[in-house]
Design a protein around this motif. Structure first.
Motif, PDB file in Angstrom:
ATOM      1  N   MET A   1      36.207   8.546  11.792  1.00 44.14           N
ATOM      2  CA  MET A   1      36.733   9.052  13.049  1.00 44.14           C
ATOM      3  C   MET A   1      36.130   8.252  14.200  1.00 44.14           C
ATOM      4  N   GLU A   2      36.992   7.528  14.949  1.00 41.25           N
ATOM      5  CA  GLU A   2      36.508   6.764  16.084  1.00 41.25           C
ATOM      6  C   GLU A   2      35.972   7.710  17.154  1.00 41.25           C
ATOM      7  N   ARG A   3      34.916   7.273  17.829  1.00 36.86           N
ATOM      8  CA  ARG A   3      34.261   8.142  18.800  1.00 36.86           C
ATOM      9  C   ARG A   3      34.327   7.536  20.198  1.00 36.86           C
ATOM     10  N   ASP A   4      34.815   8.329  21.141  1.00 34.84           N
ATOM     11  CA  ASP A   4      34.809   7.970  22.545  1.00 34.84           C
ATOM     12  C   ASP A   4      34.104   9.113  23.270  1.00 34.84           C
ATOM     13  N   THR A   5      32.820   8.944  23.509  1.00 32.37           N
ATOM     14  CA  THR A   5      32.042  10.045  24.074  1.00 32.37           C
ATOM     15  C   THR A   5      32.479  10.387  25.488  1.00 32.37           C
ATOM     16  N   GLY A   6      33.196   9.471  26.145  1.00 29.50           N
ATOM     17  CA  GLY A   6      33.700   9.766  27.475  1.00 29.50           C
ATOM     18  C   GLY A   6      34.671  10.924  27.486  1.00 29.50           C
ATOM     19  N   VAL A   7      35.460  11.066  26.415  1.00 28.79           N
ATOM     20  CA  VAL A   7      36.387  12.196  26.323  1.00 28.79           C
ATOM     21  C   VAL A   7      35.613  13.501  26.256  1.00 28.79           C
ATOM     22  N   ALA A   8      34.598  13.549  25.416  1.00 31.06           N
ATOM     23  CA  ALA A   8      33.785  14.758  25.313  1.00 31.06           C
ATOM     24  C   ALA A   8      33.125  15.085  26.652  1.00 31.06           C
ATOM     25  N   GLU A   9      32.607  14.086  27.336  1.00 26.01           N
ATOM     26  CA  GLU A   9      31.967  14.331  28.629  1.00 26.01           C
ATOM     27  C   GLU A   9      32.968  14.889  29.632  1.00 26.01           C
ATOM     28  N   THR A  10      34.193  14.383  29.607  1.00 23.32           N
ATOM     29  CA  THR A  10      35.236  14.905  30.497  1.00 23.32           C
ATOM     30  C   THR A  10      35.519  16.368  30.206  1.00 23.32           C
ATOM     31  N   LEU A  11      35.641  16.712  28.911  1.00 20.96           N
ATOM     32  CA  LEU A  11      35.948  18.093  28.552  1.00 20.96           C
ATOM     33  C   LEU A  11      34.764  19.021  28.812  1.00 20.96           C
ATOM     34  N   ILE A  12      33.549  18.528  28.655  1.00 19.11           N
ATOM     35  CA  ILE A  12      32.361  19.328  28.959  1.00 19.11           C
ATOM     36  C   ILE A  12      32.325  19.652  30.453  1.00 19.11           C
ATOM     37  N   ALA A  13      32.552  18.645  31.277  1.00 13.22           N
ATOM     38  CA  ALA A  13      32.565  18.872  32.725  1.00 13.22           C
ATOM     39  C   ALA A  13      33.695  19.816  33.118  1.00 13.22           C
ATOM     40  N   ALA A  14      34.864  19.657  32.492  1.00 14.30           N
ATOM     41  CA  ALA A  14      36.003  20.514  32.814  1.00 14.30           C
ATOM     42  C   ALA A  14      35.744  21.960  32.408  1.00 14.30           C
ATOM     43  N   ALA A  15      35.095  22.162  31.254  1.00 13.89           N
ATOM     44  CA  ALA A  15      34.791  23.522  30.802  1.00 13.89           C
ATOM     45  C   ALA A  15      33.798  24.194  31.746  1.00 13.89           C
ATOM     46  N   ARG A  16      32.813  23.452  32.189  1.00 13.60           N
ATOM     47  CA  ARG A  16      31.840  24.006  33.137  1.00 13.60           C
ATOM     48  C   ARG A  16      32.524  24.371  34.457  1.00 13.60           C
ATOM     49  N   GLN A  17      33.415  23.503  34.916  1.00 15.24           N
ATOM     50  CA  GLN A  17      34.125  23.761  36.168  1.00 15.24           C
ATOM     51  C   GLN A  17      35.023  24.995  36.033  1.00 15.24           C
ATOM     52  N   TYR A  48      30.522  21.773  19.790  1.00 17.58           N
ATOM     53  CA  TYR A  48      31.893  21.610  19.291  1.00 17.58           C
ATOM     54  C   TYR A  48      32.583  20.449  20.008  1.00 17.58           C
ATOM     55  N   LEU A  49      32.471  20.410  21.324  1.00 19.15           N
ATOM     56  CA  LEU A  49      33.116  19.338  22.087  1.00 19.15           C
ATOM     57  C   LEU A  49      32.496  17.986  21.770  1.00 19.15           C
ATOM     58  N   ARG A  50      31.181  17.917  21.712  1.00 10.35           N
ATOM     59  CA  ARG A  50      30.516  16.633  21.464  1.00 10.35           C
ATOM     60  C   ARG A  50      30.802  16.102  20.060  1.00 10.35           C
ATOM     61  N   ARG A  51      30.989  16.999  19.122  1.00 14.48           N
ATOM     62  CA  ARG A  51      31.209  16.560  17.746  1.00 14.48           C
ATOM     63  C   ARG A  51      32.661  16.185  17.482  1.00 14.48           C
ATOM     64  N   TYR A  52      33.602  16.918  18.087  1.00 17.40           N
ATOM     65  CA  TYR A  52      34.994  16.771  17.670  1.00 17.40           C
ATOM     66  C   TYR A  52      35.966  16.322  18.761  1.00 17.40           C
ATOM     67  N   ALA A  53      35.594  16.406  20.035  1.00 20.50           N
ATOM     68  CA  ALA A  53      36.485  15.944  21.110  1.00 20.50           C
ATOM     69  C   ALA A  53      36.057  14.551  21.542  1.00 20.50           C
ATOM     70  N   VAL A  54      36.224  13.586  20.657  1.00 14.85           N
ATOM     71  CA  VAL A  54      35.639  12.262  20.884  1.00 14.85           C
ATOM     72  C   VAL A  54      36.697  11.163  20.799  1.00 14.85           C
ATOM     73  N   GLY A  55      37.876  11.433  21.352  1.00 14.13           N
ATOM     74  CA  GLY A  55      38.914  10.427  21.357  1.00 14.13           C
ATOM     75  C   GLY A  55      40.278  11.057  21.471  1.00 14.13           C
ATOM     76  N   ARG A  56      41.280  10.215  21.523  1.00 13.05           N
ATOM     77  CA  ARG A  56      42.656  10.694  21.602  1.00 13.05           C
ATOM     78  C   ARG A  56      43.012  11.475  20.342  1.00 13.05           C
ATOM     79  N   ARG A  57      43.761  12.561  20.523  1.00 13.06           N
ATOM     80  CA  ARG A  57      44.173  13.392  19.396  1.00 13.06           C
ATOM     81  C   ARG A  57      45.684  13.604  19.466  1.00 13.06           C
ATOM     82  N   ARG A  58      46.366  13.345  18.379  1.00 14.15           N
ATOM     83  CA  ARG A  58      47.831  13.415  18.388  1.00 14.15           C
ATOM     84  C   ARG A  58      48.350  14.828  18.584  1.00 14.15           C
TER      85      ARG A  58
END
Length: 243
Positions: A1-17, A48-58
């Motif tokens: 599974m390719e990892r793009d930690t920027g996606v996780a960081e975006t979703l973490i910030a969005a969840a906090r907001q 959960y976000l850091r482990r699995y929200a790490v890139g584009r998902r179809r």
């Protein structure tokens, strides 16, 4: 599974907001208690976000809001404890909310009640894909609304809120959903149940994302109790989401 930690960081910030924005809302009776697991169960949600929200998902599966023995307890969407612990590999400390509902106490990963909807949903993915990494290589699961509402022990869903309160909630959750979709860039958003599909259609109008629905796995649904996994699989194949 390719990892793009920027996606996780975006979703973490969005969840906090989202969590901070919803904290300003007030809900009138019959709502007696409101839980936001993005606060007291944040450690597990962030994991959960850091482990699995790490890139584009179809495919993005979208639930309504946390269940009392699922995400309410462990911070993971549809988070039936055994599935989160044993299949997703997530265990974390869960704190107590600021105002605990005595009819629905927070037990975290010590909760022994099974969230049937989560057991069915994650069970389908486990049976089809085998390991969590294979499922998450192409899919992700999120909830539209992070809040759970209670009238004492009774679970109240967001669609039952008064019009004005519901409108404020939907405005925040619609905006968050658009952020999640922009980050994950899914081809499909699949509402788990009619409410989630309707919110996706409203929030994502004009984006070009394909939107569909599967039967909600709730045990309150007679149709779900007659073989939910088989029905959901048929729906996803018919839509062209799964081969």
């Amino acid at each position: 599974m390719e990892r793009d930690t920027g996606v996780a960081e975006t979703l973490i910030a969005a969840a906090r907001q989202l969590s901070a924005g919803l904290a300003a809302l007030r809900f009138s009776p019959p709502v007696s208690h409101t839980y936001d697991p993005l606060t007291y169960a944040w450690a597990a949600h962030e994991m959960y976000l850091r482990r699995y929200a790490v890139g584009r998902r179809r495919v993005l599966f979208l639930g309504m809001n946390p269940g009392p023995f699922g995400m309410v307890q462990c911070g993971v969407p549809f988070g039936e404890i055994a599935m989160v612990r044993d299949w997703l590999g997530i265990v974390a400390t869960v704190e107590k909310p600021a105002l605990e509902n005595p009819w629905r106490p927070i037990e975290g990963f010590a909760c022994t009640r099974s969230e049937v909807s989560g057991r069915r949903l994650w069970g389908l993915f486990r049976d089809r894909f085998g390991c969590a990494e294979r499922f998450f290589a192409d899919h992700f699961v999120a909830n539209y609304c992070p809040l759970a509402f209670f009238e004492r022990a009774r679970n109240l869903t967001p669609d039952k809120l008064p019009a004005e309160e519901g409108a404020a909630l939907r405005a925040a959750c619609d905006s968050h959903l658009r952020t999640v979709v922009a980050a994950l860039q899914p081809e499909w958003v699949i509402g788990v149940g009619a409410f989630a599909e309707a919110r996706a259609l409203a929030a994502l109008a004009g984006t070009g994302v394909k939107i569909g629905r599967v039967l909600h796995p709730s045990p309150a649904s007679p149709a779900a109790n007659r073989g939910w996994a088989e029905a959901a699989n048929r729906q996803l194949v018919a839509l062209g989401v799964w081969p």
